[in-house]
Design an enzyme around this catalytic site. Sequence first.
Site, PDB file in Angstrom:
ATOM      1  N   LYS A  34     118.875 -35.664  73.992  1.00 40.81           N
ATOM      2  CA  LYS A  34     118.789 -34.811  75.183  1.00 40.81           C
ATOM      3  C   LYS A  34     119.954 -35.165  76.104  1.00 40.81           C
ATOM      4  O   LYS A  34     120.341 -36.335  76.200  1.00 40.81           O
ATOM      5  CB  LYS A  34     117.448 -35.067  75.880  1.00 40.81           C
ATOM      6  N   SER A  87     111.043 -29.827  79.613  1.00 35.98           N
ATOM      7  CA  SER A  87     112.474 -29.673  79.800  1.00 35.98           C
ATOM      8  C   SER A  87     113.299 -30.006  78.555  1.00 35.98           C
ATOM      9  O   SER A  87     114.447 -29.583  78.446  1.00 35.98           O
ATOM     10  CB  SER A  87     112.940 -30.552  80.956  1.00 35.98           C
ATOM     11  N   SER A 129     107.621 -33.099  79.485  1.00 31.67           N
ATOM     12  CA  SER A 129     108.887 -32.527  79.037  1.00 31.67           C
ATOM     13  C   SER A 129     109.237 -32.777  77.580  1.00 31.67           C
ATOM     14  O   SER A 129     110.136 -32.134  77.045  1.00 31.67           O
ATOM     15  CB  SER A 129     110.034 -33.034  79.921  1.00 31.67           C
TER      16      SER A 129
END
Lengths: 467, 468
Positions: free
Chosen positions: B72, B147, B171
């Site tokens: 990420k 997210s 997330s």
Amino acid sequence: MKYEMIVGLEVHAELKTRTKIFCSCRTDYGASPNSQICPVCLGMPGTLPILNRRAVELGIAAGIVTHCAIAPVSRFDRKNYFYPDLPKGYQITQYGEPLCRNGYLEIPCGQGMKRIGITRIHLEEDAGKLLHGEDGTRIDYNRAGVPLIEIVSQPDIRSAEEAKAYLTALRERLVFADVSDCKMNEGSLRCDVNLSVRPVGETAFGTRTEIKNINSIAFVGRAIAYEFDRQVKILEEGGVIRPQTRRYDEDNDCTVLMREKESEADYRYLPEPDLPAVAVSGDDIARVRDGLSVMPDVRRDKYRAWGLSEDYGRILTESRERADYFEQAAACTHHVRVAANLLIGEILPRTGDAPIALPPASLAEIADMAGDKRISNASARRLIPLCEDGRSPAACAEEENMMLITDEAAIADMVRRAMDENSEAASQWIAGKDKAKQALIGGVMKISRGRAEPSAVSLVLNRIAGK
Amino acid sequence: MLREYRDCLRRGEITSRALTEKALARIGEMEPSLHAFVTVCEDTALSAADAADRRIAAGDAPLLCGIPMALKDNICTSGIRTTCASTMLDEFVPPYSAHAWERLQAAGAVLLGKTNMDEFAMGSGNETSAFGICRNPHDPARVAGGSSGGSAAAVASGQVLYALGSDTGGSVRVPASYCGVVGIKPTYGRISRRGLIAFASSLDQIGVMTKTVEDSALVLAAICGRDPLDATSADRAVDFLDVIPHVRGMRIGVCDIAGDATSAAVRDMYARVQDLLRQLGAEIVPVSMPSCEEAYAAYYLISACEASSNLARYDGIRYGRAGKGNTPEEMFLGVRSHFGDEVKRRLLAGTYALAAQGRAESYDRARQMRERIVSHMGDLFTRCDMILTPTAADTAYPVGAHDEDAIAYRYCDTFTTVPSLAGLPAITIPGGTDDGLPLGLQIIAPRFREDLLYRAALALEEAIGYEV
């Protein structure tokens, strides 16, 4: 109407750690700008603080020497505000649960002592420094993350003299505990003054102003004196005191307005989620206590018991190194006062604050020789520079022919020769004229090249004159 | 799957280079429609693959050596830009790596790129990224979830074998649920947060996204453990590898979800899995979970408050977007206008909630709620070993569906915030589908009981037999 001042002090002291409080950057004073920085103290994304345990120990030491209670658990918080010298946009400090609470210091007041309460001592990080130049402002982040303690006093101070005495006492204790260098000129000790006034007899507090970042104890005294007069004058003219942040203007000896405090700044304190609570055990406190040097007031009491004056005590405890030096010498001599005289009269004027080259054992030996009248005081003074390289004072005194002649027969012989050489003085002396004695002693000194011990000479002369 | 790839690599049936080239080709093909990546690092990936091949040939290769993966884009990678999907950091190249990435790099991992996400991890749809929306591989008209949407989509679409995400209130788990992959948010402290760009520090935790439960445990084992440079990281041994999949005799807590805006398909799936667990010998214990609304409010306020402090460092002075102006205020205002709307919204909310005026009713209350939730969960775990919930209330929603409907948008996190607030480990596994779209099932365990999570997740994975 008669007014009194109510003063509380907030003192920031830089802790004497080798590295910063939350990273391993060095804290050396005077390094070139931004040479002691890393991603952590620059607050770069993803970095985390790691508490320097040494800073906690020094905070504990500060608490011990100011009679504070040390919290078994204290916590860090974030104080949020924007400023270019503050890398993370918040300062890590201790807000709700500080490391130390409820201490005091005793200061001389009239004939006795007065207690000034200490509300709290907490740990925090320093910010960077703005360097304003002609081509704009630059930022030096070397200081960002340097560990500080903030020591907050109770509003117990009632005069500029008391404020100065409090700062002096605090400063010397922090220095002797090795907590901080406390060099106000280098910014390692900084003081903010909170001051209000009220009519004598009134119990409610007046509106206070804050005077920020004063950089010497003398200036603190003068800033307080000025600010007191300023506030009293406003009140006497029927005005009101507005809450303000002011600063002391050294050149004009006055305080000037920095900003009005319409409302208290809101720092939006937040518990620091990146750091666990700081746990301090009884053993931790005991270990710090065991490592502490004897405090200067205790040392001065001891010196007084040795027969030294208050002034001597004050001078000898001006730094811990000096007091330690003196005590090492004192431990090896029968003539502590002679040692103190030599240190204060001869050595300190030459070295100032620099380290003393003469080994303390040599000072003790010289003091013993002078005290036992084996050498003259003048010789003792001469020996000091000669023995700075570690030479033995006794051997040196021999070599330099400094050893006084005390042998009675030898002195009697020299007295006879002096009387022969100055028969006029001799007959006057025998006739009972005291004035003649000096001339005869002078003669003996000439013959002995200054090495005859004066009191032995005097004794022999007295006997001759039947005195 | 990771073990099989490892064996193939060791036997020389395939090379890391070939795997990497294939994965890069796949990314090149899918990226225009999927948008799972912010940055693809082709050159460094290929040289890492070659190095891994040499290491494998030398017989000195850990399990993850040579396997293509992704991170990420809020996990710092030395020399590779790390943007948090924000204009604020669009050219930020950190000079250091996150602890988790250091560990993987040492193990020979091949980083294909940095995955898309909501800006600064704020969002549950991956719609707030400054680099465009990440689409759901199962239906490009829908969100991947957020997210960590890019990581979920990259794993689900077979672009990588595993990816790391981060989870603050769901997330990792929400996008894993939407994309039909396994996602674990370990116990707070299990993985060092050093180098994870902070959103809400007391909640943030790196998580792992994989196709299978076994792979999840293998990757977690490679990155967890005490980091002396993260004071909140825990010194816990890896005790969750090679656990025996079984739930016999275990007490599994379940709750009534009818009132939680769950879809019929989610409720069906939840009931079906409970039956399955009973058949496997588990004891189903009805429990009442902390109020989801209360948990969400507490999560939202606490994370916004911490974010308002964590994101204060983006002042345009030292890195990232440069600030301009004649006064510090002008400079700060100018540079901070680069934050996107969602980030601004949360920073405003957090700033307000911490300010003296609003604090008692917002931040202080949220912390009290959090304490109540922690003790509530502690009580539940005296009566059951684990707790089972759906992960999200529904399948992935259509892109743009919630722009006008902020509340529903924010509700997507619902079942995931309780474990975040309590620091508990939670895993989501695919539990079923609704109209071809995946539904996730969440299992929550006591702190540091990832072993229980994996035991039950392995058993359920096998029993559900779900294949995307």
